[in-house]
Design a protein around this motif. Structure first.
Motif: not given
Length: 131
Positions: A33-56
């Motif tokens: 992903a090449g994202a800074p850790p805080a950004e990746q943490s945000y992606v992980d949080d939104l992914s878990a909270r809203y059950v994002l699909r891999p494309t999302q």
């Protein structure tokens, strides 16, 4: 390049490098992903909270990367120790556009939950629903 601009470029580059190195060290699976850790943490949080699909998740990373790049460009365009009003307006417009892009990649149920969770505390229902 004046001294302030050189300092801003140096700090931005060092921050990005430190974030990338920390991300590689702490989460080797997230290097793609090449994202800074805080950004990746945000992606992980939104992914878990809203059950994002891999494309999302990929789309969300792109949206956040775009915001990060534009914020750096806005900051590098600053003259002086504070952002002038036009650049503050650009930053606000960018954050609003990023918020709209995040909402657009969510499905209806995810968007409703995101809007509810994004509502400022104490705000009446519906206050954060139409962004």
């Amino acid at each position: 390049m004046d001294a302030l601009r050189a300092w801003i470029v140096g700090v931005a580059a060092a921050s990005f490098a430190a974030g990338l190195a920390t991300g590689v060290f702490l989460a080797p699976g997230n290097v793609a992903a090449g994202a800074p850790p805080a950004e990746q943490s945000y992606v992980d949080d939104l992914s878990a909270r809203y059950v994002l699909r891999p494309t999302q998740q990929r789309q969300l990373r792109f949206v956040l990367q775009h915001q990060r790049e534009r914020e750096i460009a806005i900051l590098l365009g600053a003259e002086g120790s504070q952002l002038p009003q036009p650049q503050m307006g650009e930053m606000l417009a960018l954050r609003t556009a990023t918020e709209q892009r995040i909402r657009a990649l969510l499905d209806d149920e995810q968007r409703a939950r995101y809007d509810r969770d994004s509502r400022p505390s104490g705000a009446p229902p519906g206050a954060g629903d139409r962004r």
